[in-house]
Design a protein around this motif. Structure first.
Motif, mmCIF file in Angstrom:
data_model
loop_
_atom_site.group_PDB
_atom_site.id
_atom_site.type_symbol
_atom_site.label_atom_id
_atom_site.label_comp_id
_atom_site.label_asym_id
_atom_site.label_seq_id
_atom_site.Cartn_x
_atom_site.Cartn_y
_atom_site.Cartn_z
ATOM 1 N N PHE A 50 0.879 -1.161 0.000
ATOM 2 C CA PHE A 50 0.000 0.000 0.000
ATOM 3 C C PHE A 50 0.920 1.215 0.000
ATOM 4 C CE2 PHE A 50 -2.253 3.435 2.197
ATOM 5 C CZ PHE A 50 -3.402 3.501 1.425
ATOM 6 N N VAL A 51 0.712 2.117 -0.957
ATOM 7 C CA VAL A 51 1.572 3.293 -1.080
ATOM 8 C C VAL A 51 1.014 4.404 -0.190
ATOM 9 C CG1 VAL A 51 2.621 4.960 -2.646
ATOM 10 C CG2 VAL A 51 2.132 2.630 -3.453
ATOM 11 N N ASN A 52 1.721 4.660 0.893
ATOM 12 C CA ASN A 52 1.372 5.764 1.789
ATOM 13 C C ASN A 52 1.877 7.076 1.201
ATOM 14 O OD1 ASN A 52 -0.115 5.466 4.136
ATOM 15 N ND2 ASN A 52 1.637 5.484 5.490
ATOM 16 N N LYS A 53 3.089 7.029 0.679
ATOM 17 C CA LYS A 53 3.726 8.202 0.085
ATOM 18 C C LYS A 53 4.700 7.712 -0.976
ATOM 19 C CE LYS A 53 6.468 12.239 1.185
ATOM 20 N NZ LYS A 53 7.487 12.785 2.037
ATOM 21 N N GLY A 54 4.724 8.405 -2.117
ATOM 22 C CA GLY A 54 5.672 8.048 -3.161
ATOM 23 C C GLY A 54 5.002 7.423 -4.367
ATOM 24 N N CYS A 55 5.778 6.650 -5.096
ATOM 25 C CA CYS A 55 5.288 6.041 -6.337
ATOM 26 C C CYS A 55 6.076 4.777 -6.638
ATOM 27 C CB CYS A 55 5.440 7.037 -7.487
ATOM 28 S SG CYS A 55 4.954 6.383 -9.091
ATOM 29 N N LEU A 56 5.343 3.740 -7.021
ATOM 30 C CA LEU A 56 5.949 2.491 -7.461
ATOM 31 C C LEU A 56 5.733 2.325 -8.956
ATOM 32 C CD1 LEU A 56 4.802 -0.011 -4.668
ATOM 33 C CD2 LEU A 56 6.957 1.262 -4.830
ATOM 34 N N ARG A 57 6.708 1.709 -9.603
ATOM 35 C CA ARG A 57 6.613 1.380 -11.027
ATOM 36 C C ARG A 57 6.783 -0.127 -11.167
ATOM 37 N NH1 ARG A 57 10.381 1.663 -16.180
ATOM 38 N NH2 ARG A 57 12.067 1.329 -14.706
ATOM 39 N N VAL A 58 5.880 -0.757 -11.898
ATOM 40 C CA VAL A 58 5.974 -2.186 -12.195
ATOM 41 C C VAL A 58 6.313 -2.290 -13.677
ATOM 42 C CG1 VAL A 58 4.760 -4.393 -12.172
ATOM 43 C CG2 VAL A 58 4.230 -2.663 -10.421
ATOM 44 N N TYR A 59 7.402 -2.998 -13.975
ATOM 45 C CA TYR A 59 7.855 -3.039 -15.368
ATOM 46 C C TYR A 59 8.530 -4.363 -15.703
ATOM 47 C CZ TYR A 59 12.518 -2.037 -13.493
ATOM 48 O OH TYR A 59 13.699 -2.095 -12.795
ATOM 49 N N TYR A 60 8.532 -4.654 -16.990
ATOM 50 C CA TYR A 60 9.180 -5.839 -17.541
ATOM 51 C C TYR A 60 10.505 -5.418 -18.167
ATOM 52 C CZ TYR A 60 4.516 -7.878 -17.284
ATOM 53 O OH TYR A 60 3.301 -8.323 -16.843
ATOM 54 N N ILE A 61 11.415 -6.356 -18.241
ATOM 55 C CA ILE A 61 12.639 -6.147 -19.009
ATOM 56 C C ILE A 61 12.558 -7.080 -20.212
ATOM 57 C CG2 ILE A 61 15.154 -6.268 -19.033
ATOM 58 C CD1 ILE A 61 15.060 -5.633 -16.026
ATOM 59 N N LYS A 62 12.543 -6.489 -21.396
ATOM 60 C CA LYS A 62 12.433 -7.257 -22.632
ATOM 61 C C LYS A 62 13.743 -7.989 -22.910
ATOM 62 C CE LYS A 62 9.238 -3.948 -24.724
ATOM 63 N NZ LYS A 62 8.973 -3.133 -25.925
ATOM 64 N N PRO A 63 13.694 -9.012 -23.779
ATOM 65 C CA PRO A 63 14.920 -9.757 -24.109
ATOM 66 C C PRO A 63 16.064 -8.869 -24.617
ATOM 67 C CG PRO A 63 13.017 -10.945 -24.902
ATOM 68 C CD PRO A 63 12.510 -9.608 -24.394
ATOM 69 N N ASP A 64 15.710 -7.740 -25.261
ATOM 70 C CA ASP A 64 16.759 -6.846 -25.772
ATOM 71 C C ASP A 64 17.267 -5.870 -24.703
ATOM 72 O OD1 ASP A 64 14.715 -4.981 -25.522
ATOM 73 O OD2 ASP A 64 14.565 -4.559 -27.668
ATOM 74 N N LYS A 92 7.769 -12.089 -13.009
ATOM 75 C CA LYS A 92 8.230 -11.855 -14.373
ATOM 76 C C LYS A 92 8.429 -10.363 -14.617
ATOM 77 C CE LYS A 92 6.100 -15.984 -16.234
ATOM 78 N NZ LYS A 92 5.159 -16.554 -17.187
ATOM 79 N N GLU A 93 8.323 -9.591 -13.549
ATOM 80 C CA GLU A 93 8.460 -8.144 -13.645
ATOM 81 C C GLU A 93 9.126 -7.627 -12.376
ATOM 82 O OE1 GLU A 93 4.362 -7.074 -14.269
ATOM 83 O OE2 GLU A 93 3.793 -7.603 -12.244
ATOM 84 N N ASP A 94 9.679 -6.423 -12.483
ATOM 85 C CA ASP A 94 10.313 -5.763 -11.349
ATOM 86 C C ASP A 94 9.386 -4.678 -10.823
ATOM 87 O OD1 ASP A 94 12.558 -7.316 -11.811
ATOM 88 O OD2 ASP A 94 13.746 -5.697 -12.680
ATOM 89 N N THR A 95 9.516 -4.385 -9.537
ATOM 90 C CA THR A 95 8.815 -3.253 -8.933
ATOM 91 C C THR A 95 9.861 -2.334 -8.330
ATOM 92 O OG1 THR A 95 6.847 -4.575 -8.444
ATOM 93 C CG2 THR A 95 7.111 -2.521 -7.224
ATOM 94 N N GLN A 96 9.772 -1.063 -8.696
ATOM 95 C CA GLN A 96 10.762 -0.070 -8.309
ATOM 96 C C GLN A 96 10.066 1.138 -7.690
ATOM 97 O OE1 GLN A 96 12.209 2.206 -11.669
ATOM 98 N NE2 GLN A 96 14.270 2.256 -10.800
ATOM 99 N N ALA A 97 10.674 1.679 -6.641
ATOM 100 C CA ALA A 97 10.222 2.954 -6.092
ATOM 101 C C ALA A 97 10.841 4.047 -6.962
ATOM 102 C CB ALA A 97 10.668 3.099 -4.645
#
Length: 189
Positions: A50-64, A92-97
């Motif tokens: 749960f995001v109290n403050k800030g921002c999370l990004r969920v992303y994939y890294i492609k083969p390239d 299969k994905e990363d989560t980054q602040a």
């Protein structure tokens, strides 16, 4: 610390004070630095944030090696990789602040224990799943039916905070366009 989370939950379901305290006792604080990875490809998803403050990004890294952003989670929202969290599979994905973030998280075991012990927690979860389904389906529909300019205009309309708070590089990545294309769209050319 848990006021936002309490309001988020109690705006969606009714809980007795004892049940609410049981739910809140399962959440723990995590302070994440800017760009810190809090969920990594190849690991199991053990937490729902749960995001109290800030921002999370969920992303994939492609083969390239290029990144493809699936979603952003700002204040007063939950974020997890549902397929891994539900299925107990590897991420299969990363989560980054993407900003310094103050997060409250519940681990998978506690989350499912609450489902078995607090009937209205299941109602909360169903609402969460329905909302996630709607968001993901709408995003897919937008990618299929809208051109980049239309996707950007829709983003401005529905989530202007994303454009205001995030660097162009991340906004462009989310829209699946280059930074140059985003600049052209913004300038109206």
């Amino acid at each position: 610390m848990q006021e936002q989370l309490t309001k988020f939950i109690t705006d969606r379901i009714q809980l007795t004070e004892a049940d609410l305290q049981q739910v809140l006792s399962c959440f723990h604080l995590l302070v994440a630095k800017k760009n810190e990875i809090i969920g990594r490809t190849g690991e199991p998803s053990r937490r729902m944030f749960f995001v109290n403050k800030g921002c999370l990004r969920v992303y994939y890294i492609k083969p390239d090696g290029r990144e493809a952003t699936r979603r952003f989670a700002f204040e007063n929202s939950f974020s997890t990789s549902l397929t891994s969290f539900i299925g107990g599979t590897l991420l299969k994905e990363d989560t980054q602040a993407v900003e310094p973030s103050q997060l409250l998280y519940i681990n998978r075991e506690d989350f499912y224990r609450l489902l078995n012990t607090i009937p209205n927690w299941e109602k909360f979860y169903r609402g969460f799943l329905e909302q996630a389904y709607i968001i993901n389906t709408s995003r897919l529909e937008d990618f299929i039916t809208l051109n980049p300019r239309e996707r950007y205009q829709l983003l401005l309309k529905e989530n202007p905070e994303m454009v205001l708070r995030l660097p162009n590089k991340l906004v462009a990545n989310y829209l699946n366009i280059t930074q140059e294309a985003l600049s052209r769209i913004k300038s109206g050319s």
